[in-house]
Design a protein around this motif. Structure first.
Motif, PDB file in Angstrom:
ATOM      1  N   THR A  79       0.843  -1.208   0.000  1.00 29.75           N
ATOM      2  CA  THR A  79       0.000   0.000   0.000  1.00 29.75           C
ATOM      3  C   THR A  79       0.873   1.252   0.000  1.00 29.75           C
ATOM      4  O   THR A  79       0.600   2.217  -0.726  1.00 29.75           O
ATOM      5  N   ILE A  80       1.935   1.202   0.808  1.00 31.03           N
ATOM      6  CA  ILE A  80       2.839   2.357   0.895  1.00 31.03           C
ATOM      7  C   ILE A  80       3.583   2.540  -0.434  1.00 31.03           C
ATOM      8  O   ILE A  80       3.695   3.657  -0.943  1.00 31.03           O
ATOM      9  N   LEU A  81       4.046   1.429  -1.000  1.00 28.36           N
ATOM     10  CA  LEU A  81       4.737   1.493  -2.299  1.00 28.36           C
ATOM     11  C   LEU A  81       3.832   2.094  -3.375  1.00 28.36           C
ATOM     12  O   LEU A  81       4.271   2.901  -4.192  1.00 28.36           O
ATOM     13  N   ALA A  82       2.569   1.678  -3.371  1.00 30.77           N
ATOM     14  CA  ALA A  82       1.615   2.174  -4.374  1.00 30.77           C
ATOM     15  C   ALA A  82       1.438   3.686  -4.242  1.00 30.77           C
ATOM     16  O   ALA A  82       1.396   4.411  -5.245  1.00 30.77           O
ATOM     17  N   GLU A  83       1.354   4.160  -3.006  1.00 33.36           N
ATOM     18  CA  GLU A  83       1.223   5.606  -2.762  1.00 33.36           C
ATOM     19  C   GLU A  83       2.498   6.336  -3.197  1.00 33.36           C
ATOM     20  O   GLU A  83       2.442   7.404  -3.810  1.00 33.36           O
ATOM     21  N   MET A  84       3.650   5.733  -2.908  1.00 33.42           N
ATOM     22  CA  MET A  84       4.933   6.314  -3.324  1.00 33.42           C
ATOM     23  C   MET A  84       4.994   6.407  -4.855  1.00 33.42           C
ATOM     24  O   MET A  84       5.435   7.418  -5.413  1.00 33.42           O
ATOM     25  N   ALA A  85       4.539   5.335  -5.501  1.00 34.31           N
ATOM     26  CA  ALA A  85       4.562   5.280  -6.969  1.00 34.31           C
ATOM     27  C   ALA A  85       3.690   6.386  -7.560  1.00 34.31           C
ATOM     28  O   ALA A  85       4.098   7.102  -8.480  1.00 34.31           O
ATOM     29  N   GLU A  86       2.496   6.520  -6.996  1.00 36.73           N
ATOM     30  CA  GLU A  86       1.557   7.532  -7.493  1.00 36.73           C
ATOM     31  C   GLU A  86       2.164   8.931  -7.385  1.00 36.73           C
ATOM     32  O   GLU A  86       2.082   9.738  -8.311  1.00 36.73           O
ATOM     33  N   ARG A  87       2.802   9.180  -6.257  1.00 35.30           N
ATOM     34  CA  ARG A  87       3.404  10.498  -6.035  1.00 35.30           C
ATOM     35  C   ARG A  87       4.600  10.718  -6.963  1.00 35.30           C
ATOM     36  O   ARG A  87       4.764  11.796  -7.543  1.00 35.30           O
ATOM     37  N   ALA A  88       5.429   9.682  -7.117  1.00 33.22           N
ATOM     38  CA  ALA A  88       6.621   9.803  -7.971  1.00 33.22           C
ATOM     39  C   ALA A  88       6.206  10.079  -9.421  1.00 33.22           C
ATOM     40  O   ALA A  88       6.750  10.971 -10.076  1.00 33.22           O
ATOM     41  N   ILE A  89       5.211   9.321  -9.899  1.00 36.04           N
ATOM     42  CA  ILE A  89       4.741   9.511 -11.282  1.00 36.04           C
ATOM     43  C   ILE A  89       4.164  10.918 -11.443  1.00 36.04           C
ATOM     44  O   ILE A  89       4.430  11.604 -12.427  1.00 36.04           O
ATOM     45  N   ILE A 105      -3.605  16.508 -23.659  1.00 33.85           N
ATOM     46  CA  ILE A 105      -4.922  17.040 -23.298  1.00 33.85           C
ATOM     47  C   ILE A 105      -5.495  16.138 -22.209  1.00 33.85           C
ATOM     48  O   ILE A 105      -5.552  14.923 -22.381  1.00 33.85           O
ATOM     49  N   GLY A 106      -5.934  16.741 -21.106  1.00 35.24           N
ATOM     50  CA  GLY A 106      -6.602  15.954 -20.063  1.00 35.24           C
ATOM     51  C   GLY A 106      -5.637  15.108 -19.245  1.00 35.24           C
ATOM     52  O   GLY A 106      -4.429  15.315 -19.262  1.00 35.24           O
ATOM     53  N   TYR A 107      -6.204  14.138 -18.536  1.00 38.74           N
ATOM     54  CA  TYR A 107      -5.419  13.323 -17.612  1.00 38.74           C
ATOM     55  C   TYR A 107      -4.947  12.033 -18.263  1.00 38.74           C
ATOM     56  O   TYR A 107      -5.662  11.450 -19.068  1.00 38.74           O
ATOM     57  N   PRO A 108      -3.761  11.572 -17.866  1.00 46.94           N
ATOM     58  CA  PRO A 108      -3.253  10.323 -18.451  1.00 46.94           C
ATOM     59  C   PRO A 108      -3.891   9.102 -17.793  1.00 46.94           C
ATOM     60  O   PRO A 108      -4.364   9.171 -16.664  1.00 46.94           O
ATOM     61  N   GLN A 109      -3.879   8.012 -18.532  1.00 45.29           N
ATOM     62  CA  GLN A 109      -4.307   6.727 -17.979  1.00 45.29           C
ATOM     63  C   GLN A 109      -3.023   5.986 -17.607  1.00 45.29           C
ATOM     64  O   GLN A 109      -2.227   5.627 -18.471  1.00 45.29           O
ATOM     65  N   ILE A 110      -2.812   5.813 -16.305  1.00 47.87           N
ATOM     66  CA  ILE A 110      -1.555   5.246 -15.809  1.00 47.87           C
ATOM     67  C   ILE A 110      -1.704   3.747 -15.563  1.00 47.87           C
ATOM     68  O   ILE A 110      -2.698   3.308 -14.988  1.00 47.87           O
ATOM     69  N   SER A 111      -0.723   2.990 -16.020  1.00 52.49           N
ATOM     70  CA  SER A 111      -0.665   1.562 -15.686  1.00 52.49           C
ATOM     71  C   SER A 111       0.711   1.267 -15.097  1.00 52.49           C
ATOM     72  O   SER A 111       1.728   1.585 -15.716  1.00 52.49           O
ATOM     73  N   ILE A 112       0.715   0.674 -13.905  1.00 49.52           N
ATOM     74  CA  ILE A 112       1.982   0.270 -13.288  1.00 49.52           C
ATOM     75  C   ILE A 112       2.373  -1.079 -13.892  1.00 49.52           C
ATOM     76  O   ILE A 112       1.585  -2.023 -13.861  1.00 49.52           O
ATOM     77  N   THR A 113       3.565  -1.146 -14.462  1.00 42.23           N
ATOM     78  CA  THR A 113       3.991  -2.399 -15.100  1.00 42.23           C
ATOM     79  C   THR A 113       4.947  -3.195 -14.206  1.00 42.23           C
ATOM     80  O   THR A 113       5.090  -4.394 -14.369  1.00 42.23           O
ATOM     81  N   LYS A 114       5.596  -2.501 -13.261  1.00 44.40           N
ATOM     82  CA  LYS A 114       6.529  -3.203 -12.367  1.00 44.40           C
ATOM     83  C   LYS A 114       6.655  -2.422 -11.062  1.00 44.40           C
ATOM     84  O   LYS A 114       6.966  -1.231 -11.086  1.00 44.40           O
ATOM     85  N   ILE A 115       6.362  -3.085  -9.954  1.00 45.91           N
ATOM     86  CA  ILE A 115       6.510  -2.414  -8.659  1.00 45.91           C
ATOM     87  C   ILE A 115       6.913  -3.454  -7.610  1.00 45.91           C
ATOM     88  O   ILE A 115       6.255  -4.474  -7.449  1.00 45.91           O
ATOM     89  N   ALA A 116       8.042  -3.210  -6.978  1.00 48.21           N
ATOM     90  CA  ALA A 116       8.531  -4.105  -5.925  1.00 48.21           C
ATOM     91  C   ALA A 116       9.574  -3.350  -5.116  1.00 48.21           C
ATOM     92  O   ALA A 116      10.303  -2.518  -5.662  1.00 48.21           O
ATOM     93  N   ALA A 117       9.626  -3.645  -3.824  1.00 48.83           N
ATOM     94  CA  ALA A 117      10.582  -2.965  -2.947  1.00 48.83           C
ATOM     95  C   ALA A 117      11.996  -3.146  -3.484  1.00 48.83           C
ATOM     96  O   ALA A 117      12.384  -4.241  -3.892  1.00 48.83           O
ATOM     97  N   GLY A 118      12.739  -2.049  -3.529  1.00 48.27           N
ATOM     98  CA  GLY A 118      14.135  -2.105  -3.958  1.00 48.27           C
ATOM     99  C   GLY A 118      14.320  -2.139  -5.468  1.00 48.27           C
ATOM    100  O   GLY A 118      15.441  -2.198  -5.959  1.00 48.27           O
ATOM    101  N   ASN A 119      13.211  -2.103  -6.240  1.00 48.04           N
ATOM    102  CA  ASN A 119      13.303  -2.169  -7.705  1.00 48.04           C
ATOM    103  C   ASN A 119      12.823  -0.875  -8.357  1.00 48.04           C
ATOM    104  O   ASN A 119      12.008  -0.158  -7.781  1.00 48.04           O
ATOM    105  N   PRO A 120      13.303  -0.626  -9.586  1.00 41.03           N
ATOM    106  CA  PRO A 120      12.771   0.538 -10.307  1.00 41.03           C
ATOM    107  C   PRO A 120      11.270   0.367 -10.534  1.00 41.03           C
ATOM    108  O   PRO A 120      10.783  -0.757 -10.634  1.00 41.03           O
TER     109      PRO A 120
END
Length: 232
Positions: A79-89, A105-120
């Motif tokens: 949950t914390i990583l997801a919040e960090m990701a959202e803020r970083a993006i 124009i407008g807002y982007p549609q974001i898809s997280i393709t890779k998220i894990a502690a210690g990884n890009p």
């Protein structure tokens, strides 16, 4: 609580031009793809925990005053990583648009393709862009349109019609010349005849035009071809 951006100048050590790709998509959209180094993601950790903790209600703690360790344990790392990701993006996104000159124009549609502690953090962002208006290339369109047609269908018929028209014009011209010459002879004038004046021939114009398309075509001989395009 409002979030200030001035403490995020460290993002500028990412080369947004080379770290992210921008690919055109159908329907005036582009897809941005790339990775954010984990060190950049880690920079968002404190703010992410603070933000998540502000709305967290736990017995024995006043909202907004829950210790970090308790928040981490309660919410879990993902949950914390997801919040960090959202803020970083959110912080990176404007820089990416700027680096790639994307007119979004407008807002982007974001898809997280890779998220894990210690990884890009890998993600894609699909966003609508201003459509580029290009004037159509008429030559190219004509070429493409005509590709479907067999060239012989068009050109042979066209050439034949053109030759027929030229021959008919020549015959009509010759007839007028002959008429004029005969008239001149009758009047005792020896000079070669000019084309009759519009006044004198006005009455015959209709007759000539009507006959024009009915004239029989002379045989196409070499001599005749040589005279085509040369009056008289």
């Amino acid at each position: 609580m409002s979030h200030t951006h001035h403490d995020h100048d460290h993002h500028h050590n990412i080369d947004f031009k080379t770290s992210f790709t921008v690919t055109p998509e159908p329907g005036s959209q582009v897809k941005i793809a790339g990775e954010i180094p984990f060190s950049e993601l880690e920079e968002e950790r404190e703010a992410a925990i603070k933000h998540l903790g502000a709305s967290l209600k736990l017995d024995g703690f006043r909202p907004g005053h829950i210790p970090t360790a308790v928040i981490e344990k309660h919410l879990g790392e993902m949950t914390i990583l997801a919040e960090m990701a959202e803020r970083a993006i959110g912080h990176m996104y404007p820089h990416i648009l700027e680096a790639h000159a994307v007119d979004a124009i407008g807002y982007p549609q974001i898809s997280i393709t890779k998220i894990a502690a210690g990884n890009p953090l890998g993600f894609t962002a699909t966003v609508a862009v201003m459509p580029t208006i290009t004037l159509p290339d008429y030559k190219q369109i004509a070429k493409t349109t005509n590709l479907g047609k067999e060239s012989t269908d068009v050109t042979d018929a066209d050439v034949e019609k053109q030759i027929a028209d030229i021959l008919r014009q020549k015959m009509a011209y010759d007839r007028l010349q002959a008429k004029a010459a005969a008239k001149n002879v009758a009047q005792g004038i020896d000079e070669p005849a000019d084309l009759p004046t519009p006044e004198s021939e006005q009455a015959k114009v209709v007759e000539t035009e009507e006959d024009f398309s009915k004239l029989p075509l002379p045989e196409l001989t070499d001599d005749l071809v040589k005279t085509l395009g040369q009056p008289g």
